[in-house]
Scaffold this motif. Structure first.
Motif, mmCIF file in Angstrom:
data_model
loop_
_atom_site.group_PDB
_atom_site.id
_atom_site.type_symbol
_atom_site.label_atom_id
_atom_site.label_comp_id
_atom_site.label_asym_id
_atom_site.label_seq_id
_atom_site.Cartn_x
_atom_site.Cartn_y
_atom_site.Cartn_z
ATOM 1 N N MET A 153 0.803 -1.214 0.000
ATOM 2 C CA MET A 153 0.000 0.000 0.000
ATOM 3 C C MET A 153 0.842 1.274 0.000
ATOM 4 O O MET A 153 0.478 2.245 -0.687
ATOM 5 C CB MET A 153 -0.963 -0.011 1.187
ATOM 6 C CG MET A 153 -1.958 1.153 1.166
ATOM 7 S SD MET A 153 -2.989 1.200 -0.334
ATOM 8 C CE MET A 153 -4.125 -0.143 0.004
ATOM 9 N N PRO A 154 1.966 1.369 0.744
ATOM 10 C CA PRO A 154 2.756 2.605 0.667
ATOM 11 C C PRO A 154 3.203 2.955 -0.751
ATOM 12 O O PRO A 154 3.205 4.135 -1.122
ATOM 13 C CB PRO A 154 3.957 2.299 1.578
ATOM 14 C CG PRO A 154 3.442 1.307 2.565
ATOM 15 C CD PRO A 154 2.488 0.450 1.781
ATOM 16 N N THR A 155 3.566 1.952 -1.544
ATOM 17 C CA THR A 155 3.982 2.231 -2.918
ATOM 18 C C THR A 155 2.800 2.671 -3.760
ATOM 19 O O THR A 155 2.902 3.602 -4.575
ATOM 20 C CB THR A 155 4.643 0.996 -3.544
ATOM 21 O OG1 THR A 155 5.760 0.608 -2.754
ATOM 22 C CG2 THR A 155 5.112 1.290 -4.966
ATOM 23 N N CYS A 160 -0.464 6.805 -6.691
ATOM 24 C CA CYS A 160 -1.804 7.343 -6.923
ATOM 25 C C CYS A 160 -1.976 8.777 -6.448
ATOM 26 O O CYS A 160 -2.758 9.530 -7.026
ATOM 27 C CB CYS A 160 -2.845 6.457 -6.245
ATOM 28 S SG CYS A 160 -2.999 4.810 -6.956
ATOM 29 N N ASP A 161 -1.267 9.168 -5.386
ATOM 30 C CA ASP A 161 -1.461 10.503 -4.817
ATOM 31 C C ASP A 161 -1.238 11.626 -5.825
ATOM 32 O O ASP A 161 -2.096 12.504 -5.972
ATOM 33 C CB ASP A 161 -0.547 10.699 -3.604
ATOM 34 C CG ASP A 161 -1.180 10.178 -2.319
ATOM 35 O OD1 ASP A 161 -2.417 9.997 -2.302
ATOM 36 O OD2 ASP A 161 -0.448 9.956 -1.337
ATOM 37 N N THR A 200 -12.429 3.589 -4.150
ATOM 38 C CA THR A 200 -13.219 2.428 -4.566
ATOM 39 C C THR A 200 -12.569 1.729 -5.756
ATOM 40 O O THR A 200 -12.409 0.504 -5.773
ATOM 41 C CB THR A 200 -14.641 2.861 -4.927
ATOM 42 O OG1 THR A 200 -15.273 3.442 -3.776
ATOM 43 C CG2 THR A 200 -15.474 1.675 -5.390
ATOM 44 N N GLN A 201 -12.175 2.506 -6.758
ATOM 45 C CA GLN A 201 -11.553 1.909 -7.944
ATOM 46 C C GLN A 201 -10.221 1.252 -7.597
ATOM 47 O O GLN A 201 -9.913 0.159 -8.064
ATOM 48 C CB GLN A 201 -11.355 2.988 -9.010
ATOM 49 C CG GLN A 201 -12.662 3.553 -9.541
ATOM 50 C CD GLN A 201 -12.439 4.706 -10.506
ATOM 51 O OE1 GLN A 201 -11.314 5.054 -10.815
ATOM 52 N NE2 GLN A 201 -13.525 5.304 -10.969
ATOM 53 N N LEU A 202 -9.426 1.935 -6.763
ATOM 54 C CA LEU A 202 -8.149 1.358 -6.366
ATOM 55 C C LEU A 202 -8.348 0.091 -5.555
ATOM 56 O O LEU A 202 -7.653 -0.913 -5.755
ATOM 57 C CB LEU A 202 -7.346 2.378 -5.556
ATOM 58 C CG LEU A 202 -5.979 1.923 -5.050
ATOM 59 C CD1 LEU A 202 -5.058 1.606 -6.216
ATOM 60 C CD2 LEU A 202 -5.349 2.984 -4.147
ATOM 61 N N GLY A 203 -9.298 0.110 -4.624
ATOM 62 C CA GLY A 203 -9.553 -1.059 -3.791
ATOM 63 C C GLY A 203 -10.005 -2.261 -4.596
ATOM 64 O O GLY A 203 -9.595 -3.400 -4.323
ATOM 65 N N PHE A 384 -4.883 1.276 -13.225
ATOM 66 C CA PHE A 384 -4.253 2.492 -13.700
ATOM 67 C C PHE A 384 -4.957 3.050 -14.931
ATOM 68 O O PHE A 384 -5.046 4.259 -15.096
ATOM 69 C CB PHE A 384 -2.776 2.228 -13.999
ATOM 70 C CG PHE A 384 -1.891 2.473 -12.820
ATOM 71 C CD1 PHE A 384 -1.170 3.624 -12.703
ATOM 72 C CD2 PHE A 384 -1.809 1.536 -11.810
ATOM 73 C CE1 PHE A 384 -0.363 3.863 -11.609
ATOM 74 C CE2 PHE A 384 -1.003 1.748 -10.710
ATOM 75 C CZ PHE A 384 -0.278 2.922 -10.609
ATOM 76 N N ALA A 385 -5.446 2.188 -15.795
ATOM 77 C CA ALA A 385 -6.159 2.676 -16.970
ATOM 78 C C ALA A 385 -7.427 3.405 -16.552
ATOM 79 O O ALA A 385 -7.799 4.426 -17.141
ATOM 80 C CB ALA A 385 -6.497 1.507 -17.894
#
Length: 492
Positions: A153-155, A160-161, A200-203, A384-385
């Protein structure tokens, strides 16, 4: 496969009872004893229930919708008040949803951890003969999908940030004046909703990915702490079941790939930073074309938006109006990222093949399997897309692999690995299409420059100084020639 060596076991073996108890305790610990849809569940529905059904939305109950939305936001508790829940991406939502997507998992047994250690140790011995980079593995571990989620998650946050923050700033700075005036009082809530949407999308992507990755470097990025080699036994067992290759060879092959990645990321100090900073560079160029929303809102009366919720829904649903535009600078950053990922994958592929080809008969078939697996994409690319329009897919792995192989054939291992000495020495996308030109430049030019570019510069300066000194000496010789005595005589 029915008989996995090194102690790797698919779920459902003789340890079911103990695994089930451990699984229940892990699930209870991860949810804090809360039921799905409870106070800490920002979505209010249980996994697999299908979520919100748009056909059930009644526009006449807009007030009730906002009331429920307020309850949802206030019910997020620590997830929204802590640093992990705020920001451009709500990582509390991402983590909770990914954990739900993972569901039940098989805890790691001691024999599986020992198996990972043995497999990596064996692979390291073989890799020593085919690369100048020494071992970079300080620790070998076995992870569950949940451990992978927590450790990586840190990476993912770092990746994403910058993307989400740039999109958020661009939205606020470019919103049409009329829309900005109307949306002003709601911007705080919209920011929170945007963070939840990204989360939501990342999860969803990470939840799927956690169940499929075989190693910590499976997506091409270094997701584990430096010097840590990781295998995921449960995913490897599932992966082995779909292949007609000896399971022992599969495990050693994957261990060798992981160990090779760790060597590269450990002993090429600029590589990890370059991969991550390229994503950040891509993010800095993000912009949004607001012409569509401007055209749509030019003739809309704000009072109509309040009296006709369906119109507001239509505006918000027009996702084409808010799609990020891709600039030439972003396209260049994306090309560099894809090329660098391909070069990493190609080097690992060539190194592992050289180390195992005389020891594991199935290495060729397994290499091709990994190529197809990467080419087909997966949750990482989809995540990512969806978020930023870029894919973590090296498109030219075959070309990169061929370049490293030809460079080794034309030179030696030191020449090939020396290319990693500095990012400016690395081949680019055009070099992958024309490897002969790049190889001629390395072999026919100054191979030593790949070992120490500063040394080559110093050697060039030394040559220039020697040439100047030689010129001065020649001039002195001319001054002391036949005319010199006459000059002395005149002086007398």
């Amino acid at each position: 496969m029915n008989d996995l060596p090194f102690g790797f076991s698919p779920s459902g073996d003789g340890d079911d009872d103990r695994r089930g108890d451990n699984d229940r305790r892990k699930n209870e610990g991860s949810s804090g004893g809360e039921t799905p849809g409870g106070a800490q569940n920002p979505f209010g529905f249980t996994p697999g229930s299908g979520g919100f059904d748009p056909s059930s939305f009644d526009p006449s109950q807009l007030g009730q919708m906002f009331s429920q939305l307020g309850n949802m936001l206030s019910g997020m508790g620590a997830g929204m008040t802590s640093g992990s829940g705020g920001g451009a991406v709500n990582y509390q939502v991402a983590t909770n949803l990914a954990r739900q997507q993972i569901g039940n998992f098989t805890p790691v047994l001691d024999k599986e951890t020992n198996a990972v250690t043995d497999a990596v140790r064996l692979a390291e011995v073989w890799l020593d003969d085919v690369t100048t980079f020494p071992s970079g593995v300080r620790q070998s571990v076995a992870w569950t999908p949940v451990t992978w989620l927590e450790e990586s998650m840190p990476t993912w946050k770092r990746l994403c940030d910058p993307v989400a923050e740039q999109l958020s700033r661009t939205w606020e700075q470019n919103l049409p004046a009329e829309a900005a005036q109307f949306a002003g009082p709601m911007m705080g809530m919209l920011t929170q909703m945007s963070g939840m949407a990204f989360g939501t999308q990342l999860g969803q992507g990470l939840g799927h990915l956690a169940k499929e990755v075989l190693t910590s470097t499976d997506v091409g990025l270094p997701l584990a702490p430096e010097g840590v080699a990781v295998l995921l036994p449960e995913a490897i067992a599932t992966f082995a079941d779909g292949l007609e290759q000896p399971a022992q060879e599969i495990i050693v092959f994957l261990a060798a790939r992981e160990a090779a990645h760790v060597r590269l990321f450990t002993h090429v100090p600029w590589l990890r930073q370059r991969l991550l900073s390229t994503v950040e560079e891509y993010a800095r160029g993000i912009s949004i074309d607001f012409s569509g929303i401007a055209d749509m809102t030019s003739d809309v009366d704000p009072q109509e938006l309040l009296s006709n919720p369906s119109k507001l829904e239509e505006l918000i649903g027009s996702s084409a109006s808010f799609e990020p535009t891709t600039t030439p600078e972003q396209q260049a950053a994306l090309a560099r990222l894809e090329t660098l990922l391909a070069l990493v994958e190609g080097w690992v592929e060539q190194t592992v093949s050289a180390a195992l080809s005389d020891r594991i008969p199935s290495v060729g078939a397994l290499t091709e399997t990994m190529r197809r697996r990467r080419a087909s994409g997966g949750p990482a690319e989809q995540t990512f897309a969806t978020l930023v329009g870029m894919e973590l897919r090296p498109r030219k792995v075959r070309e990169a692999s061929a370049l490293w192989r030809q460079l080794l054939e034309a030179g030696d291992i030191a020449t090939r690995d020396g290319v990693w000495a500095h990012p400016d020495l690395m081949p680019d996308a055009e070099d992958l299409d024309n490897p002969a030109g790049f190889i001629d430049g390395v072999i026919g030019g100054a191979v030593s420059s790949f070992d120490d570019p500063i040394a080559q510069l110093e050697a060039t300066l030394a040559q220039e100084r020697a040439a100047e000194k030689s010129s001065d000496d020649t001039a002195d010789d001319n001054d002391s020639g036949p005319d010199r005595p006459d000059t002395d005589k005149r002086d007398d």
